[in-house]
Scaffold this motif. Structure first.
Motif, PDB file in Angstrom:
ATOM      1  N   THR A  85      -2.662 -78.656 -46.505  1.00 41.60           N
ATOM      2  CA  THR A  85      -3.548 -78.927 -45.374  1.00 41.60           C
ATOM      3  C   THR A  85      -4.655 -77.884 -45.298  1.00 41.60           C
ATOM      4  OG1 THR A  85      -1.612 -79.773 -44.228  1.00 41.60           O
ATOM      5  CG2 THR A  85      -3.573 -79.442 -42.898  1.00 41.60           C
TER       6      THR A  85
ATOM      7  N   PRO B  82       5.057 -72.099 -40.009  1.00 37.95           N
ATOM      8  CA  PRO B  82       6.354 -71.954 -40.670  1.00 37.95           C
ATOM      9  C   PRO B  82       7.090 -70.727 -40.148  1.00 37.95           C
ATOM     10  CG  PRO B  82       4.610 -72.271 -42.284  1.00 37.95           C
ATOM     11  CD  PRO B  82       3.947 -72.091 -40.959  1.00 37.95           C
TER      12      PRO B  82
ATOM     13  N   LEU C  47       4.037 -74.297 -34.391  1.00 42.59           N
ATOM     14  CA  LEU C  47       4.030 -75.179 -35.558  1.00 42.59           C
ATOM     15  C   LEU C  47       3.965 -74.404 -36.865  1.00 42.59           C
ATOM     16  CD1 LEU C  47       1.548 -77.945 -34.368  1.00 42.59           C
ATOM     17  CD2 LEU C  47       4.006 -78.141 -34.597  1.00 42.59           C
TER      18      LEU C  47
ATOM     19  N   HIS D  53      -1.469 -72.930 -32.108  1.00 39.88           N
ATOM     20  CA  HIS D  53      -0.176 -73.624 -32.103  1.00 39.88           C
ATOM     21  C   HIS D  53       0.861 -72.829 -32.892  1.00 39.88           C
ATOM     22  CE1 HIS D  53      -1.824 -77.348 -30.398  1.00 39.88           C
ATOM     23  NE2 HIS D  53      -2.893 -77.073 -31.112  1.00 39.88           N
TER      24      HIS D  53
ATOM     25  N   HIS E  35      -8.472 -78.884 -45.408  1.00 40.87           N
ATOM     26  CA  HIS E  35      -9.201 -78.579 -44.172  1.00 40.87           C
ATOM     27  C   HIS E  35     -10.473 -77.793 -44.484  1.00 40.87           C
ATOM     28  CE1 HIS E  35      -9.249 -78.121 -39.801  1.00 40.87           C
ATOM     29  NE2 HIS E  35      -9.570 -76.843 -39.954  1.00 40.87           N
TER      30      HIS E  35
ATOM     31  N   LEU F 102     -10.495 -82.033 -27.519  1.00 48.54           N
ATOM     32  CA  LEU F 102     -10.458 -81.827 -28.964  1.00 48.54           C
ATOM     33  C   LEU F 102     -10.102 -80.371 -29.220  1.00 48.54           C
ATOM     34  CD1 LEU F 102     -13.631 -83.805 -30.042  1.00 48.54           C
ATOM     35  CD2 LEU F 102     -11.322 -84.292 -30.804  1.00 48.54           C
ATOM     36  N   PRO F 103      -9.313 -80.106 -30.272  1.00 44.98           N
ATOM     37  CA  PRO F 103      -8.912 -78.723 -30.521  1.00 44.98           C
ATOM     38  C   PRO F 103     -10.091 -77.851 -30.932  1.00 44.98           C
ATOM     39  CG  PRO F 103      -8.098 -80.159 -32.265  1.00 44.98           C
ATOM     40  CD  PRO F 103      -8.749 -81.040 -31.262  1.00 44.98           C
ATOM     41  N   TYR F 104     -10.098 -76.631 -30.429  1.00 46.13           N
ATOM     42  CA  TYR F 104     -11.202 -75.722 -30.743  1.00 46.13           C
ATOM     43  C   TYR F 104     -10.698 -74.505 -31.510  1.00 46.13           C
ATOM     44  CZ  TYR F 104     -14.988 -72.473 -30.326  1.00 46.13           C
ATOM     45  OH  TYR F 104     -15.994 -71.587 -30.630  1.00 46.13           O
ATOM     46  N   HIS F 105     -11.494 -74.089 -32.480  1.00 44.53           N
ATOM     47  CA  HIS F 105     -11.187 -72.854 -33.204  1.00 44.53           C
ATOM     48  C   HIS F 105     -12.442 -72.417 -33.942  1.00 44.53           C
ATOM     49  CE1 HIS F 105      -8.899 -69.862 -35.352  1.00 44.53           C
ATOM     50  NE2 HIS F 105      -9.355 -70.320 -36.496  1.00 44.53           N
TER      51      HIS F 105
ATOM     52  N   PHE G  15      -7.159 -73.584 -41.475  1.00 45.32           N
ATOM     53  CA  PHE G  15      -6.173 -74.321 -40.681  1.00 45.32           C
ATOM     54  C   PHE G  15      -4.996 -73.418 -40.331  1.00 45.32           C
ATOM     55  CE2 PHE G  15      -2.623 -77.333 -40.165  1.00 45.32           C
ATOM     56  CZ  PHE G  15      -3.171 -78.168 -39.216  1.00 45.32           C
TER      57      PHE G  15
ATOM     58  N   PHE H  51      -5.975 -71.340 -37.478  1.00 45.76           N
ATOM     59  CA  PHE H  51      -6.024 -72.220 -36.308  1.00 45.76           C
ATOM     60  C   PHE H  51      -4.629 -72.439 -35.737  1.00 45.76           C
ATOM     61  CE2 PHE H  51      -5.714 -76.940 -35.344  1.00 45.76           C
ATOM     62  CZ  PHE H  51      -6.118 -76.831 -34.028  1.00 45.76           C
ATOM     63  N   LEU H  52      -3.665 -72.726 -36.614  1.00 42.61           N
ATOM     64  CA  LEU H  52      -2.282 -72.906 -36.150  1.00 42.61           C
ATOM     65  C   LEU H  52      -1.733 -71.614 -35.560  1.00 42.61           C
ATOM     66  CD1 LEU H  52       0.001 -74.949 -38.584  1.00 42.61           C
ATOM     67  CD2 LEU H  52      -1.075 -75.678 -36.472  1.00 42.61           C
TER      68      LEU H  52
ATOM     69  N   LYS I 229       3.332 -77.643 -47.628  1.00 43.29           N
ATOM     70  CA  LYS I 229       2.602 -78.635 -46.828  1.00 43.29           C
ATOM     71  C   LYS I 229       1.430 -77.979 -46.093  1.00 43.29           C
ATOM     72  CE  LYS I 229       3.513 -81.814 -43.044  1.00 43.29           C
ATOM     73  NZ  LYS I 229       4.475 -82.196 -42.011  1.00 43.29           N
ATOM     74  N   LEU I 230       1.708 -76.788 -45.540  1.00 46.52           N
ATOM     75  CA  LEU I 230       0.646 -76.090 -44.815  1.00 46.52           C
ATOM     76  C   LEU I 230      -0.473 -75.669 -45.762  1.00 46.52           C
ATOM     77  CD1 LEU I 230      -0.447 -74.905 -42.231  1.00 46.52           C
ATOM     78  CD2 LEU I 230       1.023 -72.938 -42.525  1.00 46.52           C
TER      79      LEU I 230
ATOM     80  N   GLU J  42       7.712 -76.301 -46.022  1.00 48.77           N
ATOM     81  CA  GLU J  42       6.740 -76.172 -44.942  1.00 48.77           C
ATOM     82  C   GLU J  42       5.497 -75.417 -45.418  1.00 48.77           C
ATOM     83  OE1 GLU J  42       8.617 -74.426 -41.580  1.00 48.77           O
ATOM     84  OE2 GLU J  42       7.423 -75.580 -40.150  1.00 48.77           O
TER      85      GLU J  42
END
Lengths: 227, 274
Positions: B116, B28, B26, B23, B120, B7-10, B15, B18-19, B112-113, B109
């Motif tokens: 989220t 923008p 992912l 990540h 989140h 499971l992703p951890y942060h 969010f 976290f990205l 959308k982010l 983008e």
């Protein structure tokens, strides 16, 4: 360095399981019950701000029993998992099955490799839209996963609660009012005391809602239902 | 218990963070791709060298019970029309919406982010961010996009939210560095922003009823499309009209296309009589 003494794997697993079960049974029960518009989640929870039931994604909810800090950690990780999947692909690609598998793997790994297993039992539920069936997954401290039908109970004396609900089950899913009454009766029966409505934590996944299906019922909503 | 396998951890409830941390691919923008072939640095001391959006008109104005946000539908590639029915106004959550001007890809983008991000936070913390908190978070995301601005990929949002504590609609505009400025009545951005602002300045009154405020907003878009090549007006042949959303104490609602069309038909019929 002293030589570590030998403990058989069977003994070790049994000890861990006993330890985890004891922790989970200490708390109070949480019920997931299918009702006519979706899934009803009800918990005996005296705190109005420390939740046991929570939204994960559009059609998915989470419930955790056992040690608060541990299932809260799992809850947050699950939301992260769901939001990441939804952001990376699409909202409809987030599913309870994938999430339950991730929980199962995590709990299983923690159970077999960590010294202290997680003292938690969790539910991942998903309301079916467009004629699809609801899904209720119960995941135990050791990562074992059960696909439940109609209802599931975790935490506390879950088996007695489940037995009561099975005995009082109707062939057709109840409406919200009857379903909630039945949950309350089951919790009261097992606790053998009255539970005031402000001590009930109730949420629903209502398939008739637009977008996010999760809705928490306030204590005013609950009193109104019982009126 | 720090990390849960599978499971992703942060740490923290953002969010976006976290990205960025876990990540970055992912996020923008194209930071990794463009890092080794940077465009020549922009000399910000020269007037006219700061990149600005060169298409679009989006606007926001307050009315009696909240705020209205609206935008045209045209996307351009140089002197070509890339899309006639692009959506520039996005529902962000129950009480807020944002409109965007700039490079279409990164703009969408970011919207959308941001959606989220707010959802989140709400799910992790169990409460929504305050209106001000949401506006500030968007400012941080615009700031994080600054390296892309120097590559010519501007993202410029206009944000409206209903502040449930103050019981009023609020409008926030931004600059490329993430600076956040609250507008008291109305604002418009994009290449036709100036024309729309001129119209709104003439016709705006405080505490307008919903219908009148919507008419002022749509008129401002019409006038902007009249003056600015990057802004699309109502397309009567194809039946494409600007889109608008309303945020009020009752939440966010889309203005139905029929209502926009009816308002434009009246407006155009009046103009024919001149």
């Amino acid at each position: 360095m002293p030589l570590p003494y030998y403990v058989s794997p069977e003994q070790m697993m049994q000890d861990k399981a006993e330890y985890a079960k004891k922790g989970i049974a200490k708390g109070r029960s949480i019920i997931a019950l299918e009702y006519v518009d979706g899934i009803l989640l009800a918990a005996d929870n005296p705190s109005s701000s420390l939740h046991k039931v929570s939204e994960v994604y559009d059609r998915i909810a989470f419930a955790g029993a056992g040690k608060y800090s541990e299932f809260e950690h799992l809850r947050k990780a699950g939301i992260r998992h769901a939001d990441l999947t939804g952001y990376m692909y699409s909202r409809e690609d987030v599913s309870a099955r994938t999430l339950s598998n991730a929980y199962s793997q995590s709990l299983g790994t923690a159970f077999s490799t960590d010294v202290k297993p997680l003292e938690v039992e969790i539910l991942v539920v998903q309301v079916g839209a467009n004629g699809q069936a609801n899904e209720i997954f119960r995941i135990s401290f050791d990562g074992s996963i059960v696909d439940e039908k109609n209802l599931a109970v975790i935490g506390g004396r879950s088996e007695s609660v489940q037995q009561y609900l099975r005995e009082h089950a109707t062939p057709q899913p109840p409406n919200l009012k009857d379903g909630l009454r039945r949950c309350l009766a089951a919790l009261e029966q097992v606790a053998s005391q009255k539970i005031p409505s402000e001590n009930l934590e109730v949420a629903v996944l209502d398939r008739n809602r637009l977008g996010r299906k999760f809705r928490r019922l306030s204590s005013a909503d609950i009193s109104q239902l019982f009126a | 218990m720090k990390n849960i396998s599978f499971l992703p951890y942060h740490e923290g409830s953002s969010f976006f963070d976290f990205l960025s941390e876990r990540h970055p691919e992912l996020k923008p923008g194209l930071h990794a791709i463009t890092a080794h072939r940077m465009a020549p640095a922009v000399d910000l001391s020269q007037p006219g060298t700061i990149p600005v959006p060169h298409g679009t008109t989006v606007l926001a104005l307050k009315y009696r019970d909240g705020a209205i946000i609206a935008g045209d539908r045209r996307a351009t590639e140089g002197f070509q029309i890339a899309d006639r029915r692009i959506e520039k106004v996005f529902r962000i959550d129950e009480y807020s919406a944002m409109a965007i001007a700039g490079a279409a890809g990164p703009c969408i983008e970011m919207a959308k982010l941001f959606q989220t991000e707010l959802e989140h936070y709400e799910k992790l913390e169990g409460v929504q961010l305050s209106c001000e908190g949401k506006a500030n978070k968007l400012g941080q995301m615009v700031k994080a996009n600054l390296p892309m601005v120097f590559q010519g990929l501007v993202v410029m949002p206009l944000y409206v939210g209903y502040d449930v504590k103050r019981n009023e609609g609020r409008i926030f505009k931004y600059d490329i560095t993430g600076g956040r400025y609250e507008e008291s009545d109305h604002h418009s951005i994009g290449s036709g922003g100036k024309d729309a602002r001129n119209t709104m300045r003439e016709h705006y009154r405080s505490s307008l009823p919903e219908e009148d405020a919507l008419r002022v907003g749509l008129l401002a878009l019409y006038n902007a499309a009249d003056e600015d090549v990057g802004t699309g007006g109502p397309d009567l042949v194809r039946g494409i009209y600007p889109t608008a959303k309303i945020v009020s104490g009752a939440g966010i609602t889309d203005v139905p296309e029929d209502r926009v069309r009816a308002l434009y038909e009246t407006m155009i019929a009046e103009r024919r009589r001149f």
